[in-house]
Design a protein around this motif. Sequence first.
Motif, PDB file in Angstrom:
ATOM      1  N   ALA A 160       0.282 -25.161 -42.588  1.00 15.23           N
ATOM      2  CA  ALA A 160       0.426 -25.078 -43.964  1.00 15.23           C
ATOM      3  C   ALA A 160       1.571 -25.772 -44.797  1.00 15.23           C
ATOM      4  N   GLY A 161       2.309 -26.638 -44.053  1.00 15.21           N
ATOM      5  CA  GLY A 161       3.264 -27.592 -44.422  1.00 15.21           C
ATOM      6  C   GLY A 161       4.689 -27.037 -44.383  1.00 15.21           C
ATOM      7  N   LEU A 162       5.003 -26.094 -43.677  1.00 12.33           N
ATOM      8  CA  LEU A 162       6.395 -25.571 -43.855  1.00 12.33           C
ATOM      9  C   LEU A 162       6.929 -26.316 -42.351  1.00 12.33           C
ATOM     10  N   SER A 163       8.247 -26.440 -42.378  1.00 14.99           N
ATOM     11  CA  SER A 163       9.030 -26.797 -40.951  1.00 14.99           C
ATOM     12  C   SER A 163       9.009 -25.694 -40.077  1.00 14.99           C
ATOM     13  N   PHE A 164       9.453 -25.951 -39.213  1.00 11.07           N
ATOM     14  CA  PHE A 164       9.573 -25.009 -37.996  1.00 11.07           C
ATOM     15  C   PHE A 164      10.512 -23.955 -38.328  1.00 11.07           C
ATOM     16  N   ASP A 165      11.964 -24.389 -38.906  1.00 12.03           N
ATOM     17  CA  ASP A 165      12.902 -23.384 -39.088  1.00 12.03           C
ATOM     18  C   ASP A 165      12.357 -22.256 -40.355  1.00 12.03           C
ATOM     19  N   ALA A 166      11.789 -23.021 -41.312  1.00 10.11           N
ATOM     20  CA  ALA A 166      11.327 -22.461 -42.520  1.00 10.11           C
ATOM     21  C   ALA A 166      10.235 -21.334 -42.172  1.00 10.11           C
ATOM     22  N   SER A 167       9.513 -21.861 -41.327  1.00  4.83           N
ATOM     23  CA  SER A 167       8.309 -20.704 -40.759  1.00  4.83           C
ATOM     24  C   SER A 167       9.103 -19.469 -40.234  1.00  4.83           C
ATOM     25  N   LEU A 168       9.880 -19.939 -39.123  1.00  8.28           N
ATOM     26  CA  LEU A 168      10.330 -19.003 -38.557  1.00  8.28           C
ATOM     27  C   LEU A 168      11.315 -17.932 -39.321  1.00  8.28           C
ATOM     28  N   MET A 169      11.985 -18.517 -40.214  1.00  9.46           N
ATOM     29  CA  MET A 169      12.834 -17.641 -41.218  1.00  9.46           C
ATOM     30  C   MET A 169      11.932 -16.850 -42.086  1.00  9.46           C
ATOM     31  N   LYS A 170      10.577 -17.300 -42.379  1.00 10.42           N
ATOM     32  CA  LYS A 170       9.670 -16.596 -43.159  1.00 10.42           C
ATOM     33  C   LYS A 170       9.184 -15.573 -42.511  1.00 10.42           C
ATOM     34  N   ILE A 171       9.004 -15.671 -41.013  1.00 10.85           N
ATOM     35  CA  ILE A 171       8.468 -14.877 -40.266  1.00 10.85           C
ATOM     36  C   ILE A 171       9.445 -13.628 -39.946  1.00 10.85           C
ATOM     37  N   THR A 172      10.650 -13.855 -39.725  1.00  9.79           N
ATOM     38  CA  THR A 172      11.632 -13.029 -39.424  1.00  9.79           C
ATOM     39  C   THR A 172      12.001 -11.912 -40.784  1.00  9.79           C
ATOM     40  N   THR A 173      11.604 -12.662 -41.924  1.00 10.68           N
ATOM     41  CA  THR A 173      11.946 -11.536 -43.206  1.00 10.68           C
ATOM     42  C   THR A 173      10.810 -10.709 -43.376  1.00 10.68           C
ATOM     43  N   GLN A 174       9.615 -10.886 -42.706  1.00  6.17           N
ATOM     44  CA  GLN A 174       8.213 -10.230 -42.912  1.00  6.17           C
ATOM     45  C   GLN A 174       8.083  -9.205 -41.689  1.00  6.17           C
ATOM     46  N   MET A 175       8.710  -9.114 -40.625  1.00 10.66           N
ATOM     47  CA  MET A 175       8.213  -8.691 -39.327  1.00 10.66           C
ATOM     48  C   MET A 175       9.770  -8.004 -38.664  1.00 10.66           C
ATOM     49  N   THR A 176       9.461  -6.859 -37.871  1.00 11.32           N
ATOM     50  CA  THR A 176      10.618  -6.533 -37.114  1.00 11.32           C
ATOM     51  C   THR A 176      10.193  -6.247 -35.702  1.00 11.32           C
ATOM     52  N   GLY A 177      11.209  -6.068 -34.779  1.00 11.25           N
ATOM     53  CA  GLY A 177      10.896  -6.088 -33.559  1.00 11.25           C
ATOM     54  C   GLY A 177      12.113  -6.954 -32.687  1.00 11.25           C
ATOM     55  N   PRO A 178      12.039  -6.787 -31.276  1.00  8.93           N
ATOM     56  CA  PRO A 178      13.055  -7.348 -30.415  1.00  8.93           C
ATOM     57  C   PRO A 178      12.828  -8.710 -30.427  1.00  8.93           C
ATOM     58  N   TYR A 179      11.722  -9.392 -30.319  1.00  6.81           N
ATOM     59  CA  TYR A 179      11.673 -10.673 -30.464  1.00  6.81           C
ATOM     60  C   TYR A 179      11.955 -11.530 -31.804  1.00  6.81           C
ATOM     61  N   ILE A 180      11.719 -10.852 -32.768  1.00  8.88           N
ATOM     62  CA  ILE A 180      12.223 -10.998 -34.248  1.00  8.88           C
ATOM     63  C   ILE A 180      13.711 -11.050 -34.350  1.00  8.88           C
ATOM     64  N   ASP A 181      14.393 -10.067 -33.596  1.00  6.68           N
ATOM     65  CA  ASP A 181      15.972  -9.945 -33.486  1.00  6.68           C
ATOM     66  C   ASP A 181      16.411 -11.460 -32.809  1.00  6.68           C
ATOM     67  N   GLU A 182      15.717 -11.681 -31.925  1.00  5.17           N
ATOM     68  CA  GLU A 182      16.232 -12.734 -31.014  1.00  5.17           C
ATOM     69  C   GLU A 182      15.961 -14.159 -31.939  1.00  5.17           C
ATOM     70  N   CYS A 183      15.018 -14.150 -32.545  1.00  8.76           N
ATOM     71  CA  CYS A 183      14.565 -15.384 -33.371  1.00  8.76           C
ATOM     72  C   CYS A 183      15.643 -15.463 -34.589  1.00  8.76           C
ATOM     73  N   GLU A 184      16.113 -14.595 -34.961  1.00  3.10           N
ATOM     74  CA  GLU A 184      17.195 -14.107 -35.941  1.00  3.10           C
ATOM     75  C   GLU A 184      18.460 -14.838 -35.687  1.00  3.10           C
ATOM     76  N   LYS A 185      18.776 -14.206 -34.423  1.00  2.00           N
ATOM     77  CA  LYS A 185      19.958 -14.858 -33.595  1.00  2.00           C
ATOM     78  C   LYS A 185      20.037 -16.484 -33.414  1.00  2.00           C
ATOM     79  N   MET A 186      18.652 -17.043 -32.925  1.00  3.10           N
ATOM     80  CA  MET A 186      18.517 -18.440 -32.883  1.00  3.10           C
ATOM     81  C   MET A 186      18.783 -18.937 -34.226  1.00  3.10           C
ATOM     82  N   LEU A 187      18.330 -18.543 -35.340  1.00  5.64           N
ATOM     83  CA  LEU A 187      18.370 -19.465 -36.585  1.00  5.64           C
ATOM     84  C   LEU A 187      19.870 -19.028 -37.106  1.00  5.64           C
ATOM     85  N   ARG A 188      20.587 -18.075 -36.793  1.00  2.00           N
ATOM     86  CA  ARG A 188      21.792 -17.548 -37.133  1.00  2.00           C
ATOM     87  C   ARG A 188      22.777 -18.861 -36.363  1.00  2.00           C
TER      88      ARG A 188
END
Length: 316
Positions: free
Chosen positions: A187-215
């Motif tokens: 849709a045109g978003l970057s990888f980091d922006a897409s991952l940040m959008k997903i982490t704000t909408q979902m929960t779970g252990p893999y989402i937590d690890e993605c949040e740590k990666m973005l941090r």
Amino acid sequence: MKFLLIAGGCGAIIFTILYLFISTMLKKKEFVQERLQSINKYPDKFADNTSNTAAANPEGDTSLTQRVFLPLYHNIERHLLAFAPHAIRQSLAQRIIYAGKQNIWSVNAVATAWVLSMGTGFLLAFLYVSHTGTFTFAQRIIILLLGLSVGALLPFSALNTIIRRRQKLILHQLPEVLDLLCVSVQAGLSFDASLMKITTQMTGPYIDECEKMLRDVRMGMTRRTALQNLSKRCNLQEVHLFTTAVIQSEKLGTSMSKTLLAQADNTRERRMQSAKAAALKAPIKILFPLILFIFPALFVIVLMPSLLVFIKSMHP
């Protein structure tokens, strides 16, 4: 008497586990207070901070846990850590990371729990042997070693159970996250922006690890290193393949959307293959309960009438 000893040992184990859990939950608060105490040692340099601390706590009141239980726990921890080998502590640290509890549990607390569990198992075995005089010397040694081994293996088996449960949740969530990443990048978003959008909408252990990666990326770490750390924390082949593909795509300059689409298809195919493999194992796994529980009942129902008739015919 034996029942009371076993009940007391079980109560001691439960108390130790609850105590270690509560003490680790209070670890962050204790760290903040130690930091404030270190700042108070320099009143000229941190005059504003000390005044704020004194205003917030004018009488120096502390809770019973911080005055009594935490110092007691640290004394026990300091003495018992001498019995925990360095390799065991390294293994515990790695397993804590795999379990996703690195910000909740400390290595020293888990190592202390391991030593306490081992000592409790040996103590229960010793009490059982000392109050039972029917065992030989060799049998007593075997029972003591068995109690020591069971106490040593309990913390590791509990950690392994938590790790396996978490890895199953990650594998269950990974294809959905990859599909959403692929759609967002297309849709045109970057990888980091897409991952940040997903982490704000979902929960779970893999989402937590993605949040740590973005941090980590926001703190200045390169995306390659952050993705490699994500793969190490998850310790799964599927996550390793995904992070390696993203790193190679960024390094070679290929299309990120095509890479994510291929990884999503690959992950979904691997998930289907694992489901088929589990379905093929089901007949073998059901064979043992079938032999142990179902076949004897069928034999009783089918053969018992004939057997009774045969016994009556033999003894008219």
